[in-house]
Design an enzyme around this catalytic site. Structure first.
Site, short mmCIF file in Angstrom:
data_model
loop_
_atom_site.label_atom_id
_atom_site.label_comp_id
_atom_site.label_asym_id
_atom_site.label_seq_id
_atom_site.Cartn_x
_atom_site.Cartn_y
_atom_site.Cartn_z
N GLU A 317 -12.13 34.58 38.71
CA GLU A 317 -11.78 36.00 38.62
C GLU A 317 -10.26 36.21 38.64
O GLU A 317 -9.74 37.10 38.00
CB GLU A 317 -12.45 36.77 39.77
CG GLU A 317 -12.20 38.25 39.80
CD GLU A 317 -12.85 39.03 38.64
OE1 GLU A 317 -13.56 38.44 37.81
OE2 GLU A 317 -12.62 40.24 38.58
N THR A 428 -12.68 49.42 24.53
CA THR A 428 -12.47 48.62 25.74
C THR A 428 -13.72 47.85 26.16
O THR A 428 -13.66 46.96 26.99
CB THR A 428 -11.92 49.58 26.82
OG1 THR A 428 -10.66 50.07 26.35
CG2 THR A 428 -11.71 48.95 28.17
#
Ligand code: DMJ
Length: 437
Positions: A317, A428
């Site tokens: 992450e 997006t």
């Protein structure tokens, strides 16, 4: 992989927002409120269409026609519902021509409009779809709204005005732009938090988060919206100066500016920026196309390294460049991979602009790793630690896995005439919207 993800959602999670592939039941998070809005169906539609999975597409369309209802007493994220639902419905409409998707997109947009009823016109992050009452997340600095979240509404809202002939959507997002233009920008950077009551910036944090909407606004307008292009050019110059650095091992990374200093940490989310630099290279100020293509390639390389330096060959992450650490996650809670798309997104843009075969090779490595470590019999799951050879699952099949990760992979191995970038701009959430000539 798309069939496996879809079929299992169809069997065990149908109508729920997402799937728990191990428990084999529906899943949802607070971004979608407390209602079952079939987020995976809406998010996956255009991917199914592009892949030629027409029976599955029709099943999804039927569910939307009969069951998708926005008159629910549910508090949702304006940003997430916009990029996934409105973006997904608009893309499905443009690809298939089926009116139902346009009708639903416009209905939903009407439910989001009350979020703009703030003293400044900067929308709340959350809105109750029934009552229209808005508010902000407790964790966002000083009751602020988030720049990338309200900024990227631009793309879908311009299309909504175009399709309906009603300027209300366009006016809302242009008002945001005008307001942003008037504000001070420390070091040329836009802070992440803006208070919709006072119109003042919140905490001075600067991140490059997953939204390239200024660049995309310019592209979507057939390059007529030069104001957006100028704002993009100004922003990337400041980003390059203040947030982009080279590690001691020679890796280019984008850091995060917090509390007066640059943290040498890059998020998986920020890896989208490699693709953004490549997409914006043509038309760049002072004819620096070569420079931005190179910057995109360097970011792609760094993000590939973040995958390659793990046990599972899947990216964490967030990863650091500090104290001898290079592109590796340090904290346990940054070691997870939740089926995110940004690195593959960047491989795809880089492939389109360079045709360097390494991007397909890197995409194939990621495909194999996802199929090996994230596939379970009930779908695909995120993993909690990419450095562990026996990872545990988070038991969530994110809707963006079908909307984005698998779509970008499919496009990476397809010809350039499938959704050419001269005619389509991806929102997006990877939903393609046509350029408005
Ligand atoms: C998606 O919803 C979108 O890509 C968003 O821009 C960021 N978060 C997820 C994927 O990581």
């Amino acid at each position: 992989m798309m069939k496996h993800a879809w079929d299992n959602y169809r069997q065990y999670g149908w109508g729920h927002n997402e799937l728990k592939p191990i428990a084999r039941k529906g899943h949802s998070t607070n971004i979608f409120g407390n209602s079952q809005m079939g987020a995976t169906i809406v998010d996956a539609l255009d991917t199914l269409y592009i892949m030629g999975l027409h029976d599955e597409f029709r099943e999804g369309q039927e569910w939307i026609d009969k069951n998708l209802d926005f008159s629910v007493n549910s508090e949702v994220s304006v940003f997430e519902v916009n990029i996934r639902f409105i973006g997904g419905l608009l893309a499905a409409y443009y690809l298939s021509g089926q009116e139902v998707f346009k009708i639903k997109a416009v209905q939903l947009a009407g439910k989001l409009l009350p979020a703009f009823n703030t003293p400044t016109g900067i929308p709340w992050a959350m809105v109750n779809l029934k009552s229209g009452v808005g508010r902000n997340w407790g964790w966002a600095s000083a009751g602020s709204s988030i720049l990338a979240e309200f900024g990227t509404l631009h793309m879908e809202f311009v299309h909504l005005s175009y399709l309906t002939g009603d300027p209300v959507y366009y006016n809302k997002v242009m008002h945001i732009r005008k307001l942003l233009q008037k504000m001070d920008r420390p070091n040329g950077l836009y802070p992440n938090y803006l208070n919709p009551r006072t119109g003042r910036w919140g905490q001075r944090c600067y991140y490059v988060t997953a939204s390239a909407y200024l660049l995309k606004a310019w592209l979507m307008s057939d390059k007529m919206d030069t104001e957006a292009r100028k704002m993009y050019d100004d922003a990337i110059e400041a980003i390059e100066k203040h947030l982009i650095r080279k590690s001691s091992g020679g890796l280019t990374f984008i850091g995060e500016w917090k509390n007066g200093h640059l943290e040498r940490k890059m998020g998986h989310l920020t890896c989208f920026a490699g693709g953004m630099f490549a997409l914006g290279a043509d038309g760049s100020r002072d004819d620096k196309a070569g420079h931005y293509l190179q910057l995109g390639a360097e970011i792609a390389h760094t993000c590939h390294e973040s995958y390659d330096r793990t046990t599972l060959k899947l990216g964490p992450e967030a990863f650091k460049f500090d104290g001898g650490v290079e592109a590796v996650a340090v904290r346990q809670n940054e070691k997870y991979y939740i089926l995110r798309p940004e690195v593959i997104e960047t491989y795809w843009y880089m492939w389109r602009f360079t045709h360097d075969p390494k991007y397909r090779q890197w995409g194939w490595e990621a495909t194999q790793a996802i199929d090996k470590y994230c596939r379970v019999s009930g779908g695909f799951s995120g993993v909690k630690d990419v450095y562990s050879s026996s990872p545990t699952y988070d038991d969530v099949q994110q809707s963006f896995f079908l909307a984005e990760t698998l779509k970008y992979l499919y496009l990476l191995f397809s010809n350039d005439d499938l959704l050419p970038l001269d005619n389509w701009v991806f929102n997006t959430e990877a939903h393609p919207l046509p350029v408005l000539h």
